[in-house]
Scaffold this motif. Structure first.
Motif, PDB file in Angstrom:
ATOM      1  N   TRP A  45       0.972  -1.119   0.035  1.00  0.00           N
ATOM      2  CA  TRP A  45      -0.133   0.101   0.022  1.00  0.00           C
ATOM      3  C   TRP A  45       0.854   1.400  -0.046  1.00  0.00           C
ATOM      4  O   TRP A  45       0.534   2.290  -0.750  1.00  0.00           O
ATOM      5  N   ARG A  46       1.931   1.288   0.779  1.00  0.00           N
ATOM      6  CA  ARG A  46       2.799   2.555   1.058  1.00  0.00           C
ATOM      7  C   ARG A  46       3.274   2.508  -0.536  1.00  0.00           C
ATOM      8  O   ARG A  46       3.391   3.968  -0.809  1.00  0.00           O
ATOM      9  N   ALA A  47       3.770   1.805  -0.978  1.00  0.00           N
ATOM     10  CA  ALA A  47       4.655   2.138  -2.480  1.00  0.00           C
ATOM     11  C   ALA A  47       3.440   2.534  -3.432  1.00  0.00           C
ATOM     12  O   ALA A  47       3.722   3.610  -4.218  1.00  0.00           O
ATOM     13  N   ASN A  48       2.395   2.138  -3.306  1.00  0.00           N
ATOM     14  CA  ASN A  48       1.289   2.423  -4.358  1.00  0.00           C
ATOM     15  C   ASN A  48       0.755   3.829  -4.260  1.00  0.00           C
ATOM     16  O   ASN A  48       0.580   4.614  -5.120  1.00  0.00           O
ATOM     17  N   ILE A  49       0.619   4.058  -2.843  1.00  0.00           N
ATOM     18  CA  ILE A  49       0.276   5.473  -2.523  1.00  0.00           C
ATOM     19  C   ILE A  49       1.254   6.416  -3.060  1.00  0.00           C
ATOM     20  O   ILE A  49       0.839   7.602  -3.571  1.00  0.00           O
ATOM     21  N   ARG A  50       2.515   6.243  -2.730  1.00  0.00           N
ATOM     22  CA  ARG A  50       3.636   7.159  -3.318  1.00  0.00           C
ATOM     23  C   ARG A  50       3.619   7.216  -4.917  1.00  0.00           C
ATOM     24  O   ARG A  50       3.737   8.444  -5.226  1.00  0.00           O
ATOM     25  N   ALA A  51       3.403   6.212  -5.533  1.00  0.00           N
ATOM     26  CA  ALA A  51       3.275   6.387  -6.821  1.00  0.00           C
ATOM     27  C   ALA A  51       2.144   7.154  -7.537  1.00  0.00           C
ATOM     28  O   ALA A  51       2.156   8.099  -8.474  1.00  0.00           O
ATOM     29  N   LEU A  52       0.812   6.906  -6.694  1.00  0.00           N
ATOM     30  CA  LEU A  52      -0.302   7.676  -7.103  1.00  0.00           C
ATOM     31  C   LEU A  52      -0.089   9.098  -6.922  1.00  0.00           C
ATOM     32  O   LEU A  52      -0.667  10.145  -7.415  1.00  0.00           O
ATOM     33  N   ALA A  53       0.734   9.441  -5.714  1.00  0.00           N
ATOM     34  CA  ALA A  53       0.783  11.091  -5.462  1.00  0.00           C
ATOM     35  C   ALA A  53       1.840  11.608  -6.546  1.00  0.00           C
ATOM     36  O   ALA A  53       1.667  13.013  -6.396  1.00  0.00           O
ATOM     37  N   GLU A  54       2.275  10.937  -7.313  1.00  0.00           N
ATOM     38  CA  GLU A  54       3.185  11.646  -8.253  1.00  0.00           C
ATOM     39  C   GLU A  54       2.196  12.146  -9.227  1.00  0.00           C
ATOM     40  O   GLU A  54       2.748  12.988 -10.353  1.00  0.00           O
ATOM     41  N   LEU A  55       0.987  11.918  -9.437  1.00  0.00           N
ATOM     42  CA  LEU A  55      -0.256  12.106 -10.317  1.00  0.00           C
ATOM     43  C   LEU A  55      -0.501  13.837  -9.896  1.00  0.00           C
ATOM     44  O   LEU A  55      -1.360  13.561  -8.898  1.00  0.00           O
ATOM     45  N   PRO A  56      -0.412  14.539 -10.587  1.00  0.00           N
ATOM     46  CA  PRO A  56      -0.812  16.082  -9.931  1.00  0.00           C
ATOM     47  C   PRO A  56      -2.102  16.282 -10.100  1.00  0.00           C
ATOM     48  O   PRO A  56      -2.707  17.152  -9.305  1.00  0.00           O
ATOM     49  N   ASN A  57      -3.141  15.557 -10.868  1.00  0.00           N
ATOM     50  CA  ASN A  57      -4.426  15.698 -10.869  1.00  0.00           C
ATOM     51  C   ASN A  57      -5.093  14.881  -9.672  1.00  0.00           C
ATOM     52  O   ASN A  57      -6.353  14.797  -9.987  1.00  0.00           O
ATOM     53  N   LEU A  58      -4.542  14.095  -8.821  1.00  0.00           N
ATOM     54  CA  LEU A  58      -5.050  13.248  -7.930  1.00  0.00           C
ATOM     55  C   LEU A  58      -4.758  13.873  -6.480  1.00  0.00           C
ATOM     56  O   LEU A  58      -3.766  14.296  -6.177  1.00  0.00           O
ATOM     57  N   ASN A  59      -5.930  13.964  -5.743  1.00  0.00           N
ATOM     58  CA  ASN A  59      -5.836  14.412  -4.130  1.00  0.00           C
ATOM     59  C   ASN A  59      -6.198  13.386  -3.403  1.00  0.00           C
ATOM     60  O   ASN A  59      -6.623  12.166  -4.097  1.00  0.00           O
ATOM     61  N   ALA A  60      -6.306  13.207  -2.301  1.00  0.00           N
ATOM     62  CA  ALA A  60      -6.502  12.155  -1.522  1.00  0.00           C
ATOM     63  C   ALA A  60      -7.425  12.614  -0.190  1.00  0.00           C
ATOM     64  O   ALA A  60      -7.529  13.626   0.210  1.00  0.00           O
ATOM     65  N   LYS A  61      -8.283  11.663   0.203  1.00  0.00           N
ATOM     66  CA  LYS A  61      -9.275  11.873   1.439  1.00  0.00           C
ATOM     67  C   LYS A  61      -8.756  11.022   2.486  1.00  0.00           C
ATOM     68  O   LYS A  61      -8.831   9.943   2.514  1.00  0.00           O
ATOM     69  N   ILE A  62      -8.663  11.714   3.509  1.00  0.00           N
ATOM     70  CA  ILE A  62      -8.483  11.038   4.935  1.00  0.00           C
ATOM     71  C   ILE A  62      -9.907  10.702   5.469  1.00  0.00           C
ATOM     72  O   ILE A  62     -10.573  11.394   6.127  1.00  0.00           O
ATOM     73  N   SER A  63      -9.963   9.505   5.062  1.00  0.00           N
ATOM     74  CA  SER A  63     -11.534   8.998   5.523  1.00  0.00           C
ATOM     75  C   SER A  63     -11.391   7.380   5.451  1.00  0.00           C
ATOM     76  O   SER A  63     -10.301   6.669   5.162  1.00  0.00           O
ATOM     77  N   GLY A  64     -12.413   6.858   6.019  1.00  0.00           N
ATOM     78  CA  GLY A  64     -12.843   5.365   6.138  1.00  0.00           C
ATOM     79  C   GLY A  64     -12.062   4.484   6.691  1.00  0.00           C
ATOM     80  O   GLY A  64     -12.491   3.265   7.175  1.00  0.00           O
ATOM     81  N   ILE A  65     -10.538   4.778   7.296  1.00  0.00           N
ATOM     82  CA  ILE A  65      -9.915   3.508   7.810  1.00  0.00           C
ATOM     83  C   ILE A  65     -10.350   3.278   9.234  1.00  0.00           C
ATOM     84  O   ILE A  65     -10.114   2.110   9.587  1.00  0.00           O
TER      85      ILE A  65
END
Length: 274
Positions: A177-197
C-alpha cells in the motif's frame, strides 16, 4: 477549534430510496438522517458536509442528489454515475444541470476491474472538466495500480482518492500500500481523502494503529492535496463520528494551524468549489 468540512457524508433514507447493497441483516440497515448526523457533528466543529452518493439503485441516482441538496447543512453533493454506459454523456448532462452537484463517483471495487480500464470509461471521465466536476476514486488496495492508470489517462480531470486508498486492508499491513500511494501521489491531478480507515480497522482500532495511514497519505500528497471525510455512518462499523474527529485532530496536532486548516476545510472549498 479549527472548523471542518466533511467531504464524505452518507445519508440513508430507506423510505425514499433503494439501496441494493444493504441487506436485511446489514448493520447499517436503518435510517441515518441529517438531523441525527448534525446533532453529533456540530459540537465537533463540523460546519458543513458534502453528501457522498450511497450506491442507490440506478433509477434513484438523480433523485438522491436532488433530495439531499435540499437538506440543512449540505454544502454540495457527489452523485453516483455510470461512466461505462454508452449513454453516459446524457447522464452527465442531466447531473451537471443540478445546482449543487460538485462531483461524481462510481465505486470501482464493486465492478469488474476490466470495466474501469476501457477506453470508453476514461473518455467518459475526460468529459467532467467541461462541467467543473471532480471524480472520487473508490478502490481496494490491490486496485491502486489500476487507479493510477485511469488517472493518468485523464490528466485534466480532478480526482480524489477515497479512504486513503485503504479499503479492505488489514490494519498494520502497510505494504505494498505505501509504495502504491507514493506512486499515485506523483499524479498532479489526484488528491487524497483522509477517511474510511476507522471502519476497516474494526472495533479494536487504536489511534497508533491508524496513525501510519493518515501520516503516510499526508506525507505523500502534501498538505495542499488532502481533504477530510467522516464516512458516516460507515465509520460506525469501527467507532463513531466523535472518535474519528478526535483521532484526526490528535494525529495532526503537531502540524501548523495553516496545515490543519488545509486538510480540515480549506482544500475542500477549493477542490470541490464550495
Amino acid at each position: 477549534m479549527i472548523p471542518i468540512i466533511d467531504t464524505h457524508l452518507h445519508l440513508i433514507y430507506p423510505d425514499c430510496f433503494t439501496y441494493p447493497w444493504i441487506s436485511q441483516g446489514h448493520p447499517l440497515n436503518r435510517p441515518w438522517s441529517i438531523e441525527s448526523y448534525l446533532d453529533e457533528a456540530r459540537p465537533l466543529g463540523i460546519e458543513a458536509a458534502l453528501h457522498m452518493e450511497v450506491d442507490v439503485d440506478e433509477a434513484d441516482i438523480e433523485a438522491e442528489s436532488r433530495f439531499v441538496l435540499g437538506l440543512d447543512g449540505i454544502a454540495g453533493a457527489i452523485a453516483a454515475c455510470r461512466p461505462e454506459n454508452p449513454d453516459f454523456p446524457r447522464q452527465l448532462e442531466s447531473l451537471a444541470a443540478i445546482p449543487g452537484i460538485r462531483g461524481l463517483r462510481r465505486i470501482l471495487h464493486e465492478i469488474p476491474d476490466s470495466v474501469g480500464q476501457t477506453p470508453h470509461f476514461a473518455e467518459s471521465l475526460r468529459r467532467l472538466p467541461a462541467h467543473g466536476l471532480t471524480f472520487d476514486l473508490c478502490l481496494r488496495p490491490d486496485q491502486l495500480p489500476l487507479g493510477h492508470a485511469l488517472v493518468a489517462r485523464c490528466p485534466d480531470t480532478t480526482f480524489i482518492l477515497d479512504h486513503c486508498g485503504a479499503q479492505d486492508i488489514v490494519i498494520g499491513d502497510l505494504d505494498p500500500w505505501r509504495a502504491n500511494i507514493r506512486a499515485l501521489a506523483e499524479l498532479p491531478n489526484l488528491n487524497a481523502k483522509i477517511s474510511g480507515i476507522m471502519a476497516y480497522a474494526g472495533k479494536n482500532w487504536t489511534l497508533e494503529a491508524l496513525r501510519p495511514y493518515v501520516e503516510h497519505v499526508i506525507e505523500s500528497f502534501g498538505w495542499d492535496r488532502v481533504v477530510w471525510g467522516s464516512d458516516h455512518p460507515v465509520v460506525t462499523l469501527g467507532g463513531s463520528l466523535t472518535d474519528w474527529v478526535t483521532v484526526t485532530r490528535e494525529i495532526i496536532s503537531g502540524a501548523s494551524t495553516e496545515e490543519q486548516a488545509k486538510l480540515l476545510h480549506a482544500n475542500a472549498r477549493r477542490i470541490y468549489r464550495l
